[in-house]
Design a protein around this motif. Structure first.
Motif, PDB file in Angstrom:
ATOM      1  N   PHE A 111      55.304  51.541  43.074  1.00 27.10           N
ATOM      2  CA  PHE A 111      56.151  50.436  43.519  1.00 27.10           C
ATOM      3  C   PHE A 111      57.622  50.798  43.616  1.00 27.10           C
ATOM      4  O   PHE A 111      58.313  50.339  44.509  1.00 27.10           O
ATOM      5  CB  PHE A 111      55.964  49.214  42.619  1.00 27.10           C
ATOM      6  N   ASN A 112      58.120  51.587  42.671  1.00 28.19           N
ATOM      7  CA  ASN A 112      59.521  51.992  42.693  1.00 28.19           C
ATOM      8  C   ASN A 112      59.660  53.264  41.871  1.00 28.19           C
ATOM      9  O   ASN A 112      59.623  53.202  40.644  1.00 28.19           O
ATOM     10  CB  ASN A 112      60.406  50.884  42.115  1.00 28.19           C
ATOM     11  N   PRO A 113      59.842  54.416  42.515  1.00 26.71           N
ATOM     12  CA  PRO A 113      59.923  55.678  41.770  1.00 26.71           C
ATOM     13  C   PRO A 113      61.052  55.718  40.739  1.00 26.71           C
ATOM     14  O   PRO A 113      60.999  56.507  39.803  1.00 26.71           O
ATOM     15  CB  PRO A 113      60.161  56.724  42.853  1.00 26.71           C
ATOM     16  N   GLU A 114      62.055  54.889  40.895  1.00 23.97           N
ATOM     17  CA  GLU A 114      63.164  54.875  39.940  1.00 23.97           C
ATOM     18  C   GLU A 114      62.934  53.915  38.779  1.00 23.97           C
ATOM     19  O   GLU A 114      63.722  53.882  37.838  1.00 23.97           O
ATOM     20  CB  GLU A 114      64.450  54.531  40.673  1.00 23.97           C
ATOM     21  N   LEU A 115      61.846  53.137  38.833  1.00 20.33           N
ATOM     22  CA  LEU A 115      61.508  52.212  37.754  1.00 20.33           C
ATOM     23  C   LEU A 115      60.965  53.007  36.567  1.00 20.33           C
ATOM     24  O   LEU A 115      60.110  53.867  36.722  1.00 20.33           O
ATOM     25  CB  LEU A 115      60.461  51.203  38.230  1.00 20.33           C
ATOM     26  N   ASP A 116      61.482  52.716  35.396  1.00 23.55           N
ATOM     27  CA  ASP A 116      61.060  53.427  34.202  1.00 23.55           C
ATOM     28  C   ASP A 116      59.640  53.005  33.817  1.00 23.55           C
ATOM     29  O   ASP A 116      59.361  51.808  33.685  1.00 23.55           O
ATOM     30  CB  ASP A 116      62.026  53.102  33.063  1.00 23.55           C
TER      31      ASP A 116
END
Length: 64
Positions: free
Chosen positions: A23-28
């Motif tokens: 969903f979001n590669p930068e989401l931890d």
């Protein structure tokens, strides 16, 4: 085309990290893991969903 797969960043089965990367590669991935734990406490069905995802989601090397 982007596919939902398990992640190499595994703590248990790689499901939460795989969802985070999809969903979001930068989401931890820790936030997704905390979300699964919190939802699992209030709704035990989330534990069943996690187990099903761990079985159904392909490994990262087979997805390529």
């Amino acid at each position: 085309m982007k596919r939902l797969t398990k992640s190499y960043d595994k703590k248990l089965a790689g499901v939460c990290a795989g969802i985070s990367e999809y969903f979001n590669p930068e989401l931890d991935p820790i936030l997704v893991r905390i979300g699964f734990v919190v939802l699992g406490v209030f709704n035990p069905l989330m534990l069943v969903v996690y187990i099903i995802l761990a079985i159904v989601m392909p490994e990262p090397e087979t997805a390529r």
